[in-house]
Design a protein around this motif. Structure first.
Motif, PDB file in Angstrom:
ATOM      1  N   PRO A  47       0.797  -1.233   0.000  1.00 11.62           N
ATOM      2  CA  PRO A  47       0.000   0.000   0.000  1.00 11.62           C
ATOM      3  C   PRO A  47       0.831   1.286   0.000  1.00 11.62           C
ATOM      4  N   TYR A  48       2.127   1.174   0.256  1.00 14.43           N
ATOM      5  CA  TYR A  48       2.949   2.366   0.417  1.00 14.43           C
ATOM      6  C   TYR A  48       3.860   2.641  -0.772  1.00 14.43           C
ATOM      7  N   ALA A  49       3.675   1.881  -1.843  1.00 16.39           N
ATOM      8  CA  ALA A  49       4.449   2.129  -3.065  1.00 16.39           C
ATOM      9  C   ALA A  49       4.150   3.546  -3.557  1.00 16.39           C
ATOM     10  N   GLY A  50       5.199   4.327  -3.731  1.00 10.79           N
ATOM     11  CA  GLY A  50       5.034   5.682  -4.235  1.00 10.79           C
ATOM     12  C   GLY A  50       4.635   6.712  -3.194  1.00 10.79           C
ATOM     13  N   ILE A  51       4.499   6.305  -1.940  1.00 16.24           N
ATOM     14  CA  ILE A  51       4.129   7.226  -0.863  1.00 16.24           C
ATOM     15  C   ILE A  51       5.388   7.545  -0.054  1.00 16.24           C
ATOM     16  N   ARG A  52       5.578   8.802   0.312  1.00 15.30           N
ATOM     17  CA  ARG A  52       6.769   9.185   1.085  1.00 15.30           C
ATOM     18  C   ARG A  52       6.681   8.638   2.509  1.00 15.30           C
ATOM     19  N   ILE A  53       7.638   7.814   2.836  1.00 18.50           N
ATOM     20  CA  ILE A  53       7.825   7.296   4.188  1.00 18.50           C
ATOM     21  C   ILE A  53       9.275   7.609   4.550  1.00 18.50           C
ATOM     22  N   ASP A  54       9.498   8.310   5.657  1.00 19.72           N
ATOM     23  CA  ASP A  54      10.850   8.667   6.069  1.00 19.72           C
ATOM     24  C   ASP A  54      11.453   7.685   7.072  1.00 19.72           C
ATOM     25  N   LYS A  55      10.601   7.088   7.895  1.00 20.55           N
ATOM     26  CA  LYS A  55      11.052   6.135   8.901  1.00 20.55           C
ATOM     27  C   LYS A  55       9.968   5.078   9.096  1.00 20.55           C
ATOM     28  N   VAL A  56      10.404   3.930   9.559  1.00 25.55           N
ATOM     29  CA  VAL A  56       9.482   2.891  10.003  1.00 25.55           C
ATOM     30  C   VAL A  56       9.711   2.726  11.493  1.00 25.55           C
TER      31      VAL A  56
END
Length: 179
Positions: A47-56
């Motif tokens: 679901p997070y393909a192409g979405i900005r995620i900086d940290k997990v």
């Protein structure tokens, strides 16, 4: 032996653990199987393909295993959110209610920068108390919870509703009825 086709088929159920009446959903059997583990990580990422995620951020302890693998695949840093007293540097803390009593989660006070978009990961969403504590810690540091992701959801316990009431997106790979 037939090939399991979904993540749920890799999860073992242990009756009456840790107390009578509880059906414990054991993800260690998922982690032990290379194909199942890879499938779970891929599905958590999808679901997070192409979405900005900086940290997990991963919640202790199984969230560390999942969160570390997800962070690796996203090429971002990993932040452990731990039980009180386990982190060596300066921390901030968040208390949350348990069935009988209270617990406290902590994160290093420099683990998340203001404006970081953080994906919160754990193995199980039950009442949502631990996840909400993690969300509060991320927000205290100025981070934004981009989403929450879990392997298992126990819908009857209301965790999804609790997190959605905070305006959060909830992604779970499978659900089991009961506790």
């Amino acid at each position: 032996m037939p090939t399991p086709r979904d993540v749920k088929s890799f999860i073992r159920t242990i009756p009456d653990f840790p107390q009578p009446g509880i059906m414990f959903r054991d993800v260690t059997t998922l982690f032990q199987d290379a194909r199942g583990f890879r499938m779970a990580i891929d599905q958590l990422l999808h679901p997070y393909a192409g979405i900005r995620i900086d940290k997990v951020a991963g919640l202790e302890a199984r969230g560390f295993i999942l969160g570390g693998a997800v962070a690796h695949q996203l090429s971002v840093g990993f932040v452990p959110i731990r039980k009180k007293g386990k982190l060596p540097a300066r921390t901030i803390e968040q208390a949350y209610a348990l069935e009988y009593g209270e617990a406290v989660m902590e994160v290093h006070d420099d683990a998340i920068q203001p404006g970081d978009r953080v994906l919160l990961v754990d193995d199980l969403l039950a009442t949502g108390g631990t996840a909400e504590a993690g969300v509060r810690l991320i927000e205290q540091l100025g981070g934004e919870v981009a989403s929450t992701a879990f392997i298992i959801e126990l819908p009857e316990l209301g965790g999804r509703k609790r997190l959605e009431a905070l305006g959060l997106d909830v992604h779970a790979l499978c659900a089991f009825e009961g506790h």
